[in-house]
Write a protein that holds these residues in place. Structure first.
Motif, PDB file in Angstrom:
ATOM      1  N   MET A   1      44.714   4.729  31.841  1.00 35.87           N
ATOM      2  CA  MET A   1      44.381   4.235  30.531  1.00 35.87           C
ATOM      3  C   MET A   1      44.830   2.780  30.406  1.00 35.87           C
ATOM      4  SD  MET A   1      42.910   5.659  28.118  1.00 35.87           S
ATOM      5  CE  MET A   1      42.803   6.146  26.464  1.00 35.87           C
ATOM      6  N   PRO A   2      43.943   1.879  29.939  1.00 33.75           N
ATOM      7  CA  PRO A   2      44.342   0.479  29.803  1.00 33.75           C
ATOM      8  C   PRO A   2      45.330   0.302  28.651  1.00 33.75           C
ATOM      9  CG  PRO A   2      42.192   0.794  28.853  1.00 33.75           C
ATOM     10  CD  PRO A   2      42.582   2.102  29.505  1.00 33.75           C
ATOM     11  N   ARG A   3      46.192  -0.680  28.797  1.00 29.79           N
ATOM     12  CA  ARG A   3      47.116  -0.991  27.704  1.00 29.79           C
ATOM     13  C   ARG A   3      47.264  -2.502  27.607  1.00 29.79           C
ATOM     14  NH1 ARG A   3      52.023  -1.448  30.434  1.00 29.79           N
ATOM     15  NH2 ARG A   3      51.861  -0.578  32.505  1.00 29.79           N
ATOM     16  N   ASN A   4      47.821  -2.929  26.497  1.00 23.16           N
ATOM     17  CA  ASN A   4      48.017  -4.364  26.229  1.00 23.16           C
ATOM     18  C   ASN A   4      46.714  -5.155  26.352  1.00 23.16           C
ATOM     19  OD1 ASN A   4      50.646  -3.531  26.086  1.00 23.16           O
ATOM     20  ND2 ASN A   4      51.349  -4.647  27.863  1.00 23.16           N
ATOM     21  N   PHE A  16      46.336  -2.080  33.807  1.00 18.02           N
ATOM     22  CA  PHE A  16      45.898  -0.781  34.313  1.00 18.02           C
ATOM     23  C   PHE A  16      46.799  -0.431  35.494  1.00 18.02           C
ATOM     24  CE2 PHE A  16      43.328   1.696  37.321  1.00 18.02           C
ATOM     25  CZ  PHE A  16      43.035   2.792  36.523  1.00 18.02           C
ATOM     26  N   HIS A  17      47.529   0.670  35.383  1.00 19.33           N
ATOM     27  CA  HIS A  17      48.474   1.089  36.431  1.00 19.33           C
ATOM     28  C   HIS A  17      49.379  -0.070  36.865  1.00 19.33           C
ATOM     29  CE1 HIS A  17      47.183   5.220  37.323  1.00 19.33           C
ATOM     30  NE2 HIS A  17      46.025   4.800  36.859  1.00 19.33           N
ATOM     31  N   ASP A  18      49.981  -0.733  35.896  1.00 22.11           N
ATOM     32  CA  ASP A  18      50.913  -1.850  36.132  1.00 22.11           C
ATOM     33  C   ASP A  18      50.277  -3.053  36.813  1.00 22.11           C
ATOM     34  OD1 ASP A  18      53.025  -0.475  34.925  1.00 22.11           O
ATOM     35  OD2 ASP A  18      53.498   0.563  36.795  1.00 22.11           O
ATOM     36  N   GLY A  27      34.200 -11.014  25.218  1.00 24.24           N
ATOM     37  CA  GLY A  27      33.356  -9.968  24.639  1.00 24.24           C
ATOM     38  C   GLY A  27      33.881  -8.585  24.934  1.00 24.24           C
ATOM     39  N   ARG A  28      33.989  -7.785  23.873  1.00 28.71           N
ATOM     40  CA  ARG A  28      34.497  -6.421  24.022  1.00 28.71           C
ATOM     41  C   ARG A  28      33.634  -5.604  24.972  1.00 28.71           C
ATOM     42  NH1 ARG A  28      36.543  -3.783  18.768  1.00 28.71           N
ATOM     43  NH2 ARG A  28      37.984  -5.465  19.207  1.00 28.71           N
ATOM     44  N   HIS A  29      32.317  -5.837  24.974  1.00 27.38           N
ATOM     45  CA  HIS A  29      31.431  -5.075  25.854  1.00 27.38           C
ATOM     46  C   HIS A  29      31.769  -5.307  27.325  1.00 27.38           C
ATOM     47  CE1 HIS A  29      29.612  -8.934  24.931  1.00 27.38           C
ATOM     48  NE2 HIS A  29      28.887  -8.848  26.032  1.00 27.38           N
ATOM     49  N   PHE A  30      32.290  -6.489  27.666  1.00 28.72           N
ATOM     50  CA  PHE A  30      32.688  -6.723  29.054  1.00 28.72           C
ATOM     51  C   PHE A  30      33.986  -5.986  29.401  1.00 28.72           C
ATOM     52  CE2 PHE A  30      29.847 -10.425  28.578  1.00 28.72           C
ATOM     53  CZ  PHE A  30      28.970 -10.108  29.604  1.00 28.72           C
ATOM     54  N   ILE A  31      34.817  -5.736  28.406  1.00 30.01           N
ATOM     55  CA  ILE A  31      35.992  -4.890  28.643  1.00 30.01           C
ATOM     56  C   ILE A  31      35.517  -3.486  28.993  1.00 30.01           C
ATOM     57  CG2 ILE A  31      38.031  -3.815  27.621  1.00 30.01           C
ATOM     58  CD1 ILE A  31      38.329  -6.342  25.886  1.00 30.01           C
ATOM     59  N   TYR A  32      34.572  -2.967  28.206  1.00 35.56           N
ATOM     60  CA  TYR A  32      34.038  -1.626  28.496  1.00 35.56           C
ATOM     61  C   TYR A  32      33.386  -1.590  29.881  1.00 35.56           C
ATOM     62  CZ  TYR A  32      34.597  -0.780  23.462  1.00 35.56           C
ATOM     63  OH  TYR A  32      35.094  -0.629  22.202  1.00 35.56           O
ATOM     64  N   ASN A  33      32.601  -2.620  30.198  1.00 35.01           N
ATOM     65  CA  ASN A  33      31.960  -2.666  31.519  1.00 35.01           C
ATOM     66  C   ASN A  33      33.001  -2.679  32.636  1.00 35.01           C
ATOM     67  OD1 ASN A  33      29.510  -2.821  30.203  1.00 35.01           O
ATOM     68  ND2 ASN A  33      29.241  -5.006  30.558  1.00 35.01           N
ATOM     69  N   SER A  34      34.075  -3.439  32.429  1.00 33.41           N
ATOM     70  CA  SER A  34      35.102  -3.516  33.471  1.00 33.41           C
ATOM     71  C   SER A  34      35.832  -2.191  33.632  1.00 33.41           C
ATOM     72  CB  SER A  34      36.100  -4.637  33.164  1.00 33.41           C
ATOM     73  OG  SER A  34      36.980  -4.277  32.120  1.00 33.41           O
ATOM     74  N   LEU A  35      35.991  -1.452  32.531  1.00 29.62           N
ATOM     75  CA  LEU A  35      36.638  -0.140  32.633  1.00 29.62           C
ATOM     76  C   LEU A  35      35.791   0.817  33.462  1.00 29.62           C
ATOM     77  CD1 LEU A  35      38.011   0.204  29.006  1.00 29.62           C
ATOM     78  CD2 LEU A  35      39.351  -0.087  31.098  1.00 29.62           C
ATOM     79  N   LEU A  36      34.493   0.707  33.353  1.00 30.26           N
ATOM     80  CA  LEU A  36      33.608   1.510  34.197  1.00 30.26           C
ATOM     81  C   LEU A  36      33.772   1.103  35.657  1.00 30.26           C
ATOM     82  CD1 LEU A  36      31.451   3.654  34.507  1.00 30.26           C
ATOM     83  CD2 LEU A  36      29.750   1.909  34.037  1.00 30.26           C
ATOM     84  N   ALA A  37      33.871  -0.203  35.917  1.00 31.04           N
ATOM     85  CA  ALA A  37      34.099  -0.680  37.285  1.00 31.04           C
ATOM     86  C   ALA A  37      35.435  -0.176  37.820  1.00 31.04           C
ATOM     87  CB  ALA A  37      34.061  -2.208  37.323  1.00 31.04           C
TER      88      ALA A  37
END
Length: 83
Positions: A1-4, A16-18, A27-37
């Motif tokens: 789970m991402p934090r900060n 993510f994992h330290d 852009g928030r959508h790129f955060i979501y895209n990166s989480l998928l990556a």
């Protein structure tokens, strides 16, 4: 789970994992895209540091999502698609 999670106009970061993950576009959508990556990279047994290095190399395709300032200093995003 991402934090900060930190979201700025031109980039975003999260932990993510330290490991610090840098997304070099805003852009928030790129955060979501990166989480998928990150999820896909994890499925392929990549280490968080390897995933982070890949995310840092991300570049937008040309003529898409460029921010342009006009004479009145107003920002405009372009959405030009070329095929």
């Amino acid at each position: 789970m991402p934090r900060n999670i930190i979201e700025k106009d031109s980039y975003s970061t999260y932990i993510f994992h330290d490991t610090l993950m840098n997304i070099p576009v805003g852009g928030r959508h790129f955060i979501y895209n990166s989480l998928l990556a990150v999820a896909v990279g994890t499925l392929y047994n990549l280490l968080p540091l390897q995933i982070s290095k890949g995310l840092k190399k991300f570049e937008l395709s040309g003529n898409r999502m460029k921010i342009i300032k006009n004479n009145n200093n107003k920002k405009t995003e372009t959405h030009i698609y070329s095929y």
